[in-house]
Design an enzyme around this catalytic site. Structure first.
Site, PDB file in Angstrom:
ATOM      1  NE  ARG A 105      31.249 -14.142  44.082  1.00  0.00           N
ATOM      2  CZ  ARG A 105      32.386 -14.375  43.449  1.00  0.00           C
ATOM      3  NH1 ARG A 105      33.396 -14.964  44.087  1.00  0.00           N
ATOM      4  NH2 ARG A 105      32.551 -14.026  42.178  1.00  0.00           N
TER       5      ARG A 105
ATOM      6  CE  LYS B  39      25.111  -1.450  52.625  1.00  0.00           C
ATOM      7  NZ  LYS B  39      25.692  -2.606  53.328  1.00  0.00           N
TER       8      LYS B  39
ATOM      9  CD  GLU C 154      25.594   0.350  56.584  1.00  0.00           C
ATOM     10  OE1 GLU C 154      26.065  -0.468  57.385  1.00  0.00           O
ATOM     11  OE2 GLU C 154      25.366   0.077  55.386  1.00  0.00           O
TER      12      GLU C 154
ATOM     13  CE  LYS D 173      22.738  -2.195  57.359  1.00  0.00           C
ATOM     14  NZ  LYS D 173      22.796  -3.265  56.365  1.00  0.00           N
TER      15      LYS D 173
END
Length: 364
Positions: free
Chosen positions: A56, A147, A188, A230
């Site tokens: 990753r 977020k 979002e 978003k």
């Protein structure tokens, strides 16, 4: 009605507003590199790579080692918790690598979706517990925005009024907590593309969801100039038999936003929602050419639609890292143009860029 207590000082408001405007400066958008360990497992398995912390790290390094060409088209990068504390091969923290390019560092702070009891398979998002303390720490560690993703789905019976209200309130609580800690919240509310609904139905639901979100943000005294939205673009369901043009999608999307999103919001950073790389770019371009007045920056916050070609080129091989980074830069530049309505198309009909990136019931 009593006056609301002034939660933020003028200095705090200015800091939040300045951060938001930096992220969505003209031609700039967001790289969403905040896939969870579980989501990375899906991505890496597609190319036959084991989902280890090192793999990753190597993959994120492919994206973050992009040269200064990305300065003009990437305004922010959303990190996952693990990535925020990782370093490149030379021991330089990824956060510093991004900040040194003048790009704002962000962090995903929600803890995923959970079932909302009493509904037809609908969800809310968890993670409010301890959020203020986590935000304070993330701010110290270099993150200036955050977020939080809520998910709604369209069917005959959904989204329910309960799911809309609950998710709007969760987003507002999150946004308020972020701002208290000097972090710009990206709000979002994603309406999934699953289903066979048409464009009109998606537009109607998007308007109802966004209206509820901005009512909740007002109720919670959130400073809109220090936030970003978003949302999904207004698109037909993935199984809808009707095909719509980018211009039709743009008109429906901008109309929905004009009816619900206050002009105080500095920017709208669309999610790609499983569109192919090219589709996401063409639709964003059409949105920025839409003949309706648009008081906000309309740009991108793409994950898969910025990364699919790069992931495909990398395939877990160190020797491919340079070529993979070039693929990412290409997509970033294309979307930087699309965010200004200046993208004319790459002339590539096939390849990874045209592949649908749709995943049913997508969980992050």
């Amino acid at each position: 009605m009593p006056h609301s207590y002034p939660a933020l000082s003028a200095e705090q408001k200015k800091e939040l507003s300045d951060i938001a405007l930096r992220i969505v400066a003209p031609g700039k958008g967001i790289l969403a590199a905040d896939e969870s360990v579980g989501s990375m497992a899906k991505r890496l398995s597609q190319i036959g790579v084991e989902n280890t912390e090192e793999n990753r790290r190597l993959y994120r390094q492919v994206l973050f080692s992009a040269d200064d060409r990305v300065k003009k088209c990437i305004g922010g990068v959303i990190f996952f918790h693990e990535t925020l504390y990782q370093k490149d091969d030379n021991g330089v923290p990824f956060v510093r690598t991004i900040q040194d390019k003048g790009i704002v560092v962000g962090i995903k702070v929600d803890k995923g979706v959970v079932p909302l009891a009493g509904t037809d398979g609908e969800t809310t998002t968890q993670g409010l517990d301890g959020l203020s303390e986590r935000c304070a720490q993330y701010k110290k560690d270099g993150a200036d925005f955050a977020k939080w993703r809520c998910v709604l789905k369209i069917s005959e019976r959904t989204p329910s009024a309960l799911a809309i209200l609950e998710n709007a309130n969760v987003l507002a609580r999150y946004a308020s907590i972020c701002q208290q800690n000097g972090i710009v919240p990206i709000v979002e509310p994603e309406i999934l593309p699953d289903g066979d609904h048409d464009l009109k139905r998606c537009q109607y639901v998007t308007e109802k969801v966004l209206a509820a979100v901005y009512k909740a943000l007002s109720d919670h005294h959130v400073y809109l100039e220090g936030t970003l939205l978003k949302p999904n673009m207004v698109t037909p369901g993935h199984a809808c038999p009707i095909k719509y043009t980018p211009e039709e999608i743009a008109m429906a999307t901008v109309t929905a936003l004009r009816r619900t999103v206050p002009p105080a919001v500095p920017g709208v950073t669309f999610l790609s929602g499983g569109q192919s790389e090219e589709e996401a770019s063409f639709n964003l371009n059409a949105i920025n050419r839409c003949p309706l007045p648009r008081p906000w920056a309309l740009t991108f916050s793409y994950g898969r639609a910025l990364q699919a070609s790069a992931l495909n080129a990398w395939r877990g091989q160190r020797d491919n890292a340079g070529a993979a980074t070039e693929e990412f830069i290409k997509r970033a530049e294309v979307n930087g143009l699309a965010a200004q309505g200046k993208y004319e198309g790459s002339g590539e009909d096939g390849g990874a860029a045209a592949q649908s990136l749709y995943i049913a019931n997508h969980a992050y």
